[in-house]
Scaffold this motif. Structure first.
Motif, PDB file in Angstrom:
ATOM      1  N   GLN A  57     -36.639   8.405  16.894  1.00 25.05           N
ATOM      2  CA  GLN A  57     -35.133   8.740  16.882  1.00 25.05           C
ATOM      3  C   GLN A  57     -34.270   7.323  17.543  1.00 25.05           C
ATOM      4  O   GLN A  57     -33.210   7.414  16.936  1.00 25.05           O
ATOM      5  N   SER A  58     -34.895   6.510  18.106  1.00 22.87           N
ATOM      6  CA  SER A  58     -33.929   5.609  18.886  1.00 22.87           C
ATOM      7  C   SER A  58     -34.019   3.988  18.516  1.00 22.87           C
ATOM      8  O   SER A  58     -33.491   3.234  19.197  1.00 22.87           O
ATOM      9  N   VAL A  59     -34.884   3.949  17.406  1.00 19.28           N
ATOM     10  CA  VAL A  59     -35.178   2.457  17.170  1.00 19.28           C
ATOM     11  C   VAL A  59     -34.311   1.771  16.349  1.00 19.28           C
ATOM     12  O   VAL A  59     -33.923   0.666  16.855  1.00 19.28           O
ATOM     13  N   HIS A 106     -26.990   1.610  11.082  1.00 18.81           N
ATOM     14  CA  HIS A 106     -27.826   0.680  10.295  1.00 18.81           C
ATOM     15  C   HIS A 106     -28.896   1.283   9.378  1.00 18.81           C
ATOM     16  O   HIS A 106     -29.966   0.753   9.273  1.00 18.81           O
ATOM     17  N   TYR A 107     -28.519   2.503   9.130  1.00 16.90           N
ATOM     18  CA  TYR A 107     -29.303   3.232   8.422  1.00 16.90           C
ATOM     19  C   TYR A 107     -29.525   2.806   7.094  1.00 16.90           C
ATOM     20  O   TYR A 107     -28.904   1.949   6.569  1.00 16.90           O
ATOM     21  N   LEU A 108     -30.294   3.528   6.122  1.00 18.36           N
ATOM     22  CA  LEU A 108     -30.432   3.133   4.819  1.00 18.36           C
ATOM     23  C   LEU A 108     -29.213   3.479   4.005  1.00 18.36           C
ATOM     24  O   LEU A 108     -28.602   4.370   4.162  1.00 18.36           O
ATOM     25  N   ALA A 139     -41.145   2.755  12.008  1.00 23.34           N
ATOM     26  CA  ALA A 139     -41.943   3.709  12.029  1.00 23.34           C
ATOM     27  C   ALA A 139     -43.176   3.448  13.099  1.00 23.34           C
ATOM     28  O   ALA A 139     -43.337   2.504  13.472  1.00 23.34           O
ATOM     29  N   GLU A 140     -43.460   4.654  13.598  1.00 21.67           N
ATOM     30  CA  GLU A 140     -44.635   4.712  14.562  1.00 21.67           C
ATOM     31  C   GLU A 140     -45.863   5.318  14.104  1.00 21.67           C
ATOM     32  O   GLU A 140     -45.665   6.425  13.236  1.00 21.67           O
TER      33      GLU A 140
END
Length: 169
Positions: free
Chosen positions: A124-126, A131-133, A83-84
């Motif tokens: 979007q790109s990190v 590798h998502y939840l 998150a940012e």
């Protein structure tokens, strides 16, 4: 010669200390300062929940229906999330909310009295593809039975592009 080297070293040290000295700054001056935008947070989630149980508290009807429970056992959430965090001005928030498809931010944010808004966004790109939840349930059981109806898995939950706003009211 040793004295000259010592004098040069002392002069350089004094220059370095004076260059990094902190000086007070007034609020009016601080408001004109800009710098690196936001803060980034990343986490590798590994959450385990023993069970989630739904219980129907209705009494049994004439057909013997009602009551009972179903329990989801061995729940796990894992994967990467990033998150940012940014602070948006009122104008920037209203523009961002509009761009996100919020048709009436005034229903939860008062543009007349509202101030700055904290924005938490999942970029979007990190997190790389794959590798998502992931969420899994090891067993689904009825009542006090030891038998399981099977398991459930929700894989590759892609939350990229999600934005959350936090503000005072």
């Amino acid at each position: 010669m040793q004295f000259i080297k010592t004098a040069v070293a002392a002069a350089l040290a004094t220059l370095a200390f004076s260059a990094s000295a902190m000086t007070p700054i007034q609020d009016a001056e601080l408001s004109t300062v800009s710098g690196q935008d936001g803060v980034s947070i990343a986490a590798n989630l590994n959450i385990k929940i023993n069970s989630f149980t739904y219980t129907d508290t209705d009494p049994l009807d004439a057909n013997g229906l009602g009551g009972g429970s179903v329990s989801f056992n061995g729940i796990k959430v894992n994967g990467l999330i990033a998150a940012e965090i940014d602070i948006l001005s009122k104008k920037s928030f209203l523009a961002a909310a509009g761009a996100a498809g919020v048709t009436n931010p005034g229903t939860f944010y008062n543009p007349a009295t509202g101030g700055d808004v904290v924005q938490i966004a999942i970029p979007q790109s990190v997190v790389a593809d794959g590798h998502y939840l992931n969420v899994s349930v090891d067993a689904i059981k009825m009542g006090n039975s030891a038998a399981s109806f099977g398991s459930v898995a929700l894989n590759q939950i892609d939350m990229r592009g999600t934005t959350v706003w936090i503000f005072a009211h």
